[in-house]
Design a protein around this motif. Structure first.
Motif, mmCIF file in Angstrom:
data_model
loop_
_atom_site.group_PDB
_atom_site.id
_atom_site.type_symbol
_atom_site.label_atom_id
_atom_site.label_comp_id
_atom_site.label_asym_id
_atom_site.label_seq_id
_atom_site.Cartn_x
_atom_site.Cartn_y
_atom_site.Cartn_z
ATOM 1 N N TYR A 1 0.852 -1.188 0.000
ATOM 2 C CA TYR A 1 0.000 0.000 0.000
ATOM 3 C C TYR A 1 0.891 1.243 0.000
ATOM 4 C CZ TYR A 1 -3.418 -3.330 1.975
ATOM 5 O OH TYR A 1 -4.242 -4.408 2.205
ATOM 6 N N SER B 1 -2.802 0.505 -4.063
ATOM 7 C CA SER B 1 -2.317 -0.746 -3.496
ATOM 8 C C SER B 1 -2.177 -1.801 -4.580
ATOM 9 C CB SER B 1 -3.261 -1.250 -2.397
ATOM 10 O OG SER B 1 -4.542 -1.538 -2.925
ATOM 11 N N TYR C 1 -1.766 -6.189 -5.023
ATOM 12 C CA TYR C 1 -1.817 -7.534 -4.453
ATOM 13 C C TYR C 1 -1.332 -8.501 -5.511
ATOM 14 C CZ TYR C 1 -3.811 -11.992 -2.967
ATOM 15 O OH TYR C 1 -3.998 -13.304 -2.624
ATOM 16 N N SER D 1 -4.762 -3.391 -6.921
ATOM 17 C CA SER D 1 -5.949 -3.916 -6.274
ATOM 18 C C SER D 1 -6.922 -2.830 -5.833
ATOM 19 C CB SER D 1 -5.563 -4.764 -5.061
ATOM 20 O OG SER D 1 -4.707 -4.052 -4.198
ATOM 21 N N ASP D 2 -6.433 -1.616 -5.667
ATOM 22 C CA ASP D 2 -7.314 -0.541 -5.242
ATOM 23 C C ASP D 2 -6.628 0.789 -5.543
ATOM 24 O OD1 ASP D 2 -9.176 0.141 -2.133
ATOM 25 O OD2 ASP D 2 -9.474 0.788 -4.197
ATOM 26 N N GLY E 1 -3.295 -10.487 1.263
ATOM 27 C CA GLY E 1 -4.324 -9.506 0.990
ATOM 28 C C GLY E 1 -4.693 -8.672 2.186
ATOM 29 N N SER F 1 -6.595 -9.165 4.900
ATOM 30 C CA SER F 1 -7.995 -9.071 5.275
ATOM 31 C C SER F 1 -8.170 -8.693 6.742
ATOM 32 C CB SER F 1 -8.711 -10.388 4.998
ATOM 33 O OG SER F 1 -8.092 -11.437 5.733
ATOM 34 N N ALA F 2 -7.538 -9.426 7.617
ATOM 35 C CA ALA F 2 -7.641 -9.080 9.034
ATOM 36 C C ALA F 2 -6.267 -8.793 9.598
ATOM 37 C CB ALA F 2 -8.298 -10.217 9.798
ATOM 38 N N ARG F 3 -5.321 -8.683 8.741
ATOM 39 C CA ARG F 3 -3.949 -8.522 9.175
ATOM 40 C C ARG F 3 -3.544 -7.061 9.157
ATOM 41 N NH1 ARG F 3 -1.174 -13.465 9.093
ATOM 42 N NH2 ARG F 3 -2.358 -15.137 8.098
ATOM 43 N N GLU F 4 -2.693 -6.718 10.127
ATOM 44 C CA GLU F 4 -2.242 -5.345 10.203
ATOM 45 C C GLU F 4 -1.260 -5.049 9.074
ATOM 46 O OE1 GLU F 4 -2.046 -7.687 12.404
ATOM 47 O OE2 GLU F 4 -0.015 -7.910 13.206
ATOM 48 N N GLN F 5 -1.161 -3.811 8.746
ATOM 49 C CA GLN F 5 -0.188 -3.353 7.770
ATOM 50 C C GLN F 5 1.042 -2.867 8.511
ATOM 51 O OE1 GLN F 5 -1.987 -0.506 5.051
ATOM 52 N NE2 GLN F 5 -3.849 -1.725 4.929
ATOM 53 N N TYR F 6 2.189 -3.193 7.972
ATOM 54 C CA TYR F 6 3.451 -2.746 8.552
ATOM 55 C C TYR F 6 4.017 -1.643 7.668
ATOM 56 C CZ TYR F 6 3.123 -6.751 11.607
ATOM 57 O OH TYR F 6 2.689 -7.639 12.547
ATOM 58 N N PHE F 7 4.314 -0.525 8.308
ATOM 59 C CA PHE F 7 4.722 0.665 7.580
ATOM 60 C C PHE F 7 6.241 0.814 7.546
ATOM 61 C CE2 PHE F 7 0.908 3.204 6.663
ATOM 62 C CZ PHE F 7 -0.040 2.426 7.293
#
Lengths: 116, 114
Positions: free
Chosen positions: B33, B48, B50, B55-56, B97, B99-105
């Motif tokens: 992202y 983003s 995938y 994907s978006d 993807g 879905s319920a996982r955090e994003q790491y910046f």
């Protein structure tokens, strides 16, 4: 559209006292909520998330958050604040799905200042 | 543990120039992202990817483009830079993807347009 609101621009607390950083959400469907912290000139660090299950979520560095469906809130808390907790805190909600992308929608941020 | 790597960390460009920002996700993460954070602002989603496909798409100007390569790293290309493009640009990665996982910046790239 999904959104979160952080009503306080800044929160001031004395070291050793409990702290609360507020967040309310507006979503369609089940909310996936996150808290991130940003130190000066640094990236965002993940603290904790609520997906489902227990309303009290425990995260990194002694932080926890309470999910309240009736009040549509997800407040960040810590029993005893440290000076090193001083930073910018963002509440975020997952927006998706869109072809397996789940972008985050962030609140406006709350600056936490812990005084010695 | 390996983190998200972004390069360069700082970039100074003049108006109408081009810039390329690079992002190397955490190993095995398949989703990248890009976010833009203006001064005193919250991060805003740009785009983003995938599994190497877009994907978006968010509030990304037409002057910007991005792609994800076969090794999963991503590049954000910015052309005809404007003063208002000055911001901190974050890349984040997640697994499956997200879905319920955090994003790491990543630490971000600070772009200054003069």
């Amino acid at each position: 559209a999904q959104s979160v609101a952080q009503p306080e621009d800044q929160v001031n607390v004395a070291e050793g006292n409990p702290l609360t950083v507020k967040c309310t959400y507006s979503v369609s469907g089940n909310p996936y909520l996150f808290w991130y912290v940003q130190y000066p000139n640094r990236g965002l660090q993940f603290l904790l998330k609520y997906i489902t299950g227990d309303n009290l979520v425990k995260g990194s560095y002694g932080f926890e958050a309470e999910f309240n469906k009736s009040q549509t809130s997800f407040h960040l808390k810590k029993p005893s604040a440290l000076v090193s907790d001083s930073a910018l805190y963002f509440c975020a909600v997952r927006d998706g799905p869109m072809d397996s992308s789940y972008k985050l929608i962030f609140g406006s941020g709350t600056r936490l200042l812990v005084r010695p | 543990a390996a983190g998200v790597i972004q390069s360069p960390r700082h970039l100074i460009k003049e108006k109408r120039e081009t810039a390329t920002l690079k992002c190397y996700p955490i190993p095995r993460h398949d989703t990248v992202y890009w976010y833009q954070q203006g001064p005193g602002q919250d991060p805003q989603f740009l785009i983003s990817f995938y599994e190497k496909m877009q994907s978006d798409k968010g509030s990304i100007p037409d002057r910007f483009s991005a792609q994800q390569f076969s090794d999963y790293h991503s590049e954000l290309n910015m052309s005809s830079l404007e003063l208002g493009d000055s911001a901190l640009y974050f890349c984040a990665s997640s697994l499956n993807g997200g879905s319920a996982r955090e994003q790491y910046f990543g630490p971000g790239t600070r772009l200054t347009v003069t």
